[in-house]
Design a protein around this motif. Structure first.
Motif, PDB file in Angstrom:
ATOM      1  N   ASP A  73       0.872  -1.168   0.000  1.00 36.46           N
ATOM      2  CA  ASP A  73       0.000   0.000   0.000  1.00 36.46           C
ATOM      3  C   ASP A  73       0.914   1.225   0.000  1.00 36.46           C
ATOM      4  OD1 ASP A  73      -1.972   1.878   0.277  1.00 36.46           O
ATOM      5  OD2 ASP A  73      -2.307   1.518   2.416  1.00 36.46           O
ATOM      6  N   PHE A  74       0.962   1.934  -1.113  1.00 35.88           N
ATOM      7  CA  PHE A  74       1.886   3.054  -1.249  1.00 35.88           C
ATOM      8  C   PHE A  74       1.367   4.292  -0.515  1.00 35.88           C
ATOM      9  CE2 PHE A  74       3.232   0.589  -5.034  1.00 35.88           C
ATOM     10  CZ  PHE A  74       4.578   0.507  -4.742  1.00 35.88           C
ATOM     11  N   PRO A  79       8.823   4.244   2.356  1.00 32.28           N
ATOM     12  CA  PRO A  79      10.163   4.747   1.960  1.00 32.28           C
ATOM     13  C   PRO A  79      10.313   4.972   0.460  1.00 32.28           C
ATOM     14  CG  PRO A  79      10.265   2.459   2.749  1.00 32.28           C
ATOM     15  CD  PRO A  79       8.925   2.996   3.130  1.00 32.28           C
ATOM     16  N   PHE A  80       9.673   4.132  -0.340  1.00 30.02           N
ATOM     17  CA  PHE A  80       9.751   4.283  -1.798  1.00 30.02           C
ATOM     18  C   PHE A  80       9.101   5.607  -2.217  1.00 30.02           C
ATOM     19  CE2 PHE A  80       8.354   3.700  -6.157  1.00 30.02           C
ATOM     20  CZ  PHE A  80       9.405   3.029  -6.761  1.00 30.02           C
ATOM     21  N   ILE A 100       8.571   2.173 -12.255  1.00 31.08           N
ATOM     22  CA  ILE A 100       8.551   0.918 -11.492  1.00 31.08           C
ATOM     23  C   ILE A 100       7.282   0.835 -10.659  1.00 31.08           C
ATOM     24  CG2 ILE A 100       9.667  -0.364  -9.622  1.00 31.08           C
ATOM     25  CD1 ILE A 100      12.359   0.807 -10.625  1.00 31.08           C
ATOM     26  N   GLY A 101       6.937   1.947  -9.988  1.00 29.82           N
ATOM     27  CA  GLY A 101       5.725   1.974  -9.164  1.00 29.82           C
ATOM     28  C   GLY A 101       4.464   1.741  -9.983  1.00 29.82           C
ATOM     29  N   SER A 125      10.367  -2.205  -1.514  1.00 31.80           N
ATOM     30  CA  SER A 125      10.349  -1.766  -0.111  1.00 31.80           C
ATOM     31  C   SER A 125      11.740  -1.658   0.504  1.00 31.80           C
ATOM     32  CB  SER A 125       9.503  -2.726   0.734  1.00 31.80           C
ATOM     33  OG  SER A 125       8.156  -2.676   0.333  1.00 31.80           O
ATOM     34  N   THR A 126      12.688  -2.427  -0.016  1.00 31.24           N
ATOM     35  CA  THR A 126      14.014  -2.459   0.615  1.00 31.24           C
ATOM     36  C   THR A 126      15.146  -2.063  -0.340  1.00 31.24           C
ATOM     37  OG1 THR A 126      13.257  -4.226   2.092  1.00 31.24           O
ATOM     38  CG2 THR A 126      15.633  -3.896   1.909  1.00 31.24           C
ATOM     39  N   ARG A 127      15.239  -2.792  -1.462  1.00 30.96           N
ATOM     40  CA  ARG A 127      16.406  -2.616  -2.337  1.00 30.96           C
ATOM     41  C   ARG A 127      16.497  -1.208  -2.938  1.00 30.96           C
ATOM     42  NH1 ARG A 127      21.380  -2.722  -2.768  1.00 30.96           N
ATOM     43  NH2 ARG A 127      22.192  -2.789  -4.899  1.00 30.96           N
TER      44      ARG A 127
END
Length: 210
Positions: A73-74, A79-80, A100-101, A125-127
């Motif tokens: 859920d953006f 963080p993205f 990408i999103g 979420s991480t990379r």
């Protein structure tokens, strides 16, 4: 000394040691019992603690897996998204992140495997946040001018942009795969309707895909 007095002395000589022996034996038995009870409690406590730790670990693993396999859920705090609207991030990076999103949001997540969704979530979420945050920690002149990959003559800027493009390519392929999965479902539904019409003796020419 009378016989009666002698008898009493003999009784005391015999009985008193027996009493002391029995008392000592009782004391040792009681001590051993207390020790065994303490060992039992210590063992039970260790088992309970280990069981609690195992349950906590299983719960943590299950929660992590559950969180990873949930569609992102953006929100504004993700963080993205925070980096996407951070003006310190180069525009080319943000444009690629936006693509990408969009690929993620248009993907039919139920049409890709759990492993693919896990990887997709991890990348977003991480990379990507780690990649951008590491880049922002560099001096901007250094990041754009100093060659860090002599084989490809890439700067830090080039390398980050290349990795973002690889992630975009991955997301596009997953999106295409998911769209194909939906199309397969539509075709299967179409074949089912064709069979129904054939069995009923009705023509289905007017229903065929054009």
């Amino acid at each position: 000394m009378s016989f009666f007095t002698l008898l009493i002395l003999l009784s005391l000589i015999i009985i008193v040691p027996i009493v002391f022996v029995m008392r000592e034996k009782s004391k040792r038995t009681q001590t051993a019992s207390i020790q065994r009870h303490q060992e039992y409690l210590a063992s039970a406590s260790r088992i309970a603690a280990q069981s609690q730790a195992n349950m906590a670990l299983r719960g943590k693993v299950n929660n992590e897996q559950s969180n990873e396999l949930t569609v992102i859920d953006f929100s504004a705090q993700h963080p993205f998204i925070r980096l996407l609207y951070n003006e310190q991030v180069p525009k080319t990076f943000r444009a690629t992140m936006d693509d990408i999103g969009q690929q993620y949001e248009s993907t039919h997540h139920d049409q890709i495997t759990e492993s693919q969704l896990f990887t997709f979530n991890k990348l977003i979420s991480t990379r990507v946040p780690e990649l951008i945050t590491d880049y922002l920690s560099l001096d901007q002149n250094y990041a754009k001018t100093v060659i860090i990959d002599n084989d490809k003559q890439n700067t830090s800027y080039d390398m980050v942009l290349g990795q973002l493009n690889l992630i975009l390519d991955f997301s596009q392929k997953l999106n295409t795969q998911s769209q194909s999965g939906v199309v397969d479902k539509l075709l299967a539904s179409r074949r089912y309707l064709d069979d129904v019409y054939k069995e009923s003796g009705m023509a289905a020419d007017n229903l065929k895909l054009k």
